[in-house]
Write an enzyme that holds these catalytic residues in place. Structure first.
Site, mmCIF file in Angstrom:
data_model
loop_
_atom_site.group_PDB
_atom_site.id
_atom_site.type_symbol
_atom_site.label_atom_id
_atom_site.label_comp_id
_atom_site.label_asym_id
_atom_site.label_seq_id
_atom_site.Cartn_x
_atom_site.Cartn_y
_atom_site.Cartn_z
ATOM 1 C CB ALA A 11 13.748 30.429 54.306
ATOM 2 C CG PHE A 13 15.377 24.526 46.816
ATOM 3 C CD1 PHE A 13 16.760 24.431 46.690
ATOM 4 C CD2 PHE A 13 14.686 23.454 47.379
ATOM 5 C CE1 PHE A 13 17.437 23.300 47.113
ATOM 6 C CE2 PHE A 13 15.356 22.327 47.803
ATOM 7 C CZ PHE A 13 16.734 22.239 47.675
ATOM 8 C CB THR A 14 11.429 29.622 45.102
ATOM 9 O OG1 THR A 14 11.196 28.305 44.628
ATOM 10 C CG2 THR A 14 11.231 30.606 43.982
ATOM 11 N N GLY A 15 12.515 30.848 47.758
ATOM 12 C CA GLY A 15 12.567 32.003 48.651
ATOM 13 C C GLY A 15 13.999 32.439 48.918
ATOM 14 N NE ARG A 91 -6.329 20.586 40.510
ATOM 15 C CZ ARG A 91 -7.258 21.013 39.684
ATOM 16 N NH1 ARG A 91 -6.933 21.409 38.481
ATOM 17 N NH2 ARG A 91 -8.533 21.051 40.025
ATOM 18 C CG ASN A 98 0.566 25.087 49.023
ATOM 19 O OD1 ASN A 98 1.191 24.760 50.021
ATOM 20 N ND2 ASN A 98 1.005 24.842 47.800
ATOM 21 C CG LEU A 121 6.689 31.446 43.085
ATOM 22 C CD1 LEU A 121 6.929 32.060 41.715
ATOM 23 C CD2 LEU A 121 7.951 30.850 43.622
ATOM 24 C CG HIS A 178 2.666 28.746 35.941
ATOM 25 N ND1 HIS A 178 3.594 29.248 35.082
ATOM 26 C CD2 HIS A 178 3.355 28.194 36.957
ATOM 27 C CE1 HIS A 178 4.791 29.003 35.546
ATOM 28 N NE2 HIS A 178 4.683 28.359 36.682
#
Ligand code: APR
Length: 310
Positions: A11, A13-15, A91, A98, A121, A178
């Site tokens: 939840a 920014f993007t969610g 990275r 993640n 995403l 991407h």
């Protein structure tokens, strides 16, 4: 008939933005999910969105939670959970952190919504899509990554500005990964059906392509703290709409390849048909030698990130 149910995991920014856009479009009832430590802010964001419903006139209900039971029987799940890369984090660290998030989210989704279609995403999106695919055991048509819709949108936005032509009439086309490893197919890009290559000098078009490649970084630099979320959320919701309304859209997806374009066992950005069954078809195009070489590089980049997966 039951209203569709969409869960948005993460939840942030993007969610939150994706949840609000999905509710505004009445794609279905929306459940916004974050970790238990963020339960109150998550509930607060969802309640705030729901309180906009009477103003905007949408009937989609929105609620926030940290309990996956509330996501049960979702038709579509959007995953934006994860951490962004922080100073000092490599990275590879980011991939592993993640990946753990994806594993836990994937096991909850397969438990509570075994028939759902998943849009991923979280970055690095190809490796994270692969992780969700493996962890859920879902068929490949139901685990889909987002990146090409966003890259194309950025390209089209820049072209529309350059030509002073409506964004509605600009059509772009990208393959591959991407950002840096994106493979733009400008020969398949048009303004109202007119090839862009006839409207924009090739050097200028290359500059626009290059700006698109580093489009994420441009936003990061401007924001100063955080990464893009309005356009990424809009991209997710376009894919969600294609699936929920069975629109049969031709959109680029990060898809699991089993021989297409000569690649086996990796997630890579390719043109797909999106409908009620998720990815219903992968379109294979004839590529020039240069395009194929660029796509090979993209695939190599994906494999190198996958090498970090545990
Ligand atoms: N389960 C649920 N939510 C989680 C979990 C988890 N295991 N781990 C982290 N989150 C939540 C965080 O608490 C946070 O609210 O994911 C949210 C991520 O939100 P932001 O930090 O605001 O990140 P955002 O800008 O939305 O980007 C999310 O999308 O574009 C990619 O690279 C970006 O991977 C990143 C993701």
């Amino acid at each position: 008939l039951k209203r569709k149910k969409i869960s948005v995991i993460g939840a942030g920014f993007t969610g939150a933005t994706a949840a609000f856009l999905a509710a505004q479009k009445e794609l279905g009832d929306v459940v916004l999910v974050d970790i238990p430590q963020a339960e109150n802010p998550t509930k607060g964001k969802a309640l705030d969105m729901w309180e906009a419903a009477p103003v905007q006139g949408f009937d989609s209900h929105v609620r926030g939670t940290s309990n996956y039971e509330d996501t049960a029987d979702s038709d579509l799940v959007i995953i934006t959970a994860g951490v962004a890369r922080k100073p000092g984090m490599s990275r590879d660290d980011l991939v592993q952190i993640n990946q753990k998030v994806m594993k836990s989210v994937a096991s909850e989704i397969s438990k509570y919504s075994p028939n759902s279609i998943i849009l991923v995403l979280t970055n690095p999106v190809d490796a994270m899509s692969y992780t969700v695919f493996k962890e859920t055991g879902f068929p490949k048509n139901r685990v889909i990554g987002q990146s090409g819709v966003l890259d194309t949108a950025r390209f089209c936005a820049f072209v529309a500005e350059e030509l002073n032509i409506s964004v509605k009439d600009i059509k772009g086309f990208v393959l591959g990964g991407h950002g840096d490893t994106m493979v733009p197919l400008t020969r398949y890009s048009y303004a109202g059906g007119i090839p862009l290559e006839t409207l924009i000098p090739s050097e200028r078009l290359e500059e626009i392509v290059q700006r698109t490649r580093v489009g994420g970084g441009e936003i990061v630099n401007l924001l100063g703290n955080g990464s893009a979320y309005y356009a990424p959320a809009a991209a997710l919701v376009e894919m969600a709409e294609a699936i929920i309304k069975d629109q049969k859209r031709v959109l680029p997806s990060i898809a699991y390849l089993e021989g297409e374009y000569g690649y086996e066992g990796i997630y890579l950005g390719v043109p797909t048909l999106l409908g009620a069954n998720g990815i219903e078809k992968i379109f294979e195009l004839e590529l020039t030698n240069d395009e194929k070489a660029a796509l090979d590089q993209s695939a190599e980049a994906v494999r190198s990130v996958m090498g970090v997966l545990e």
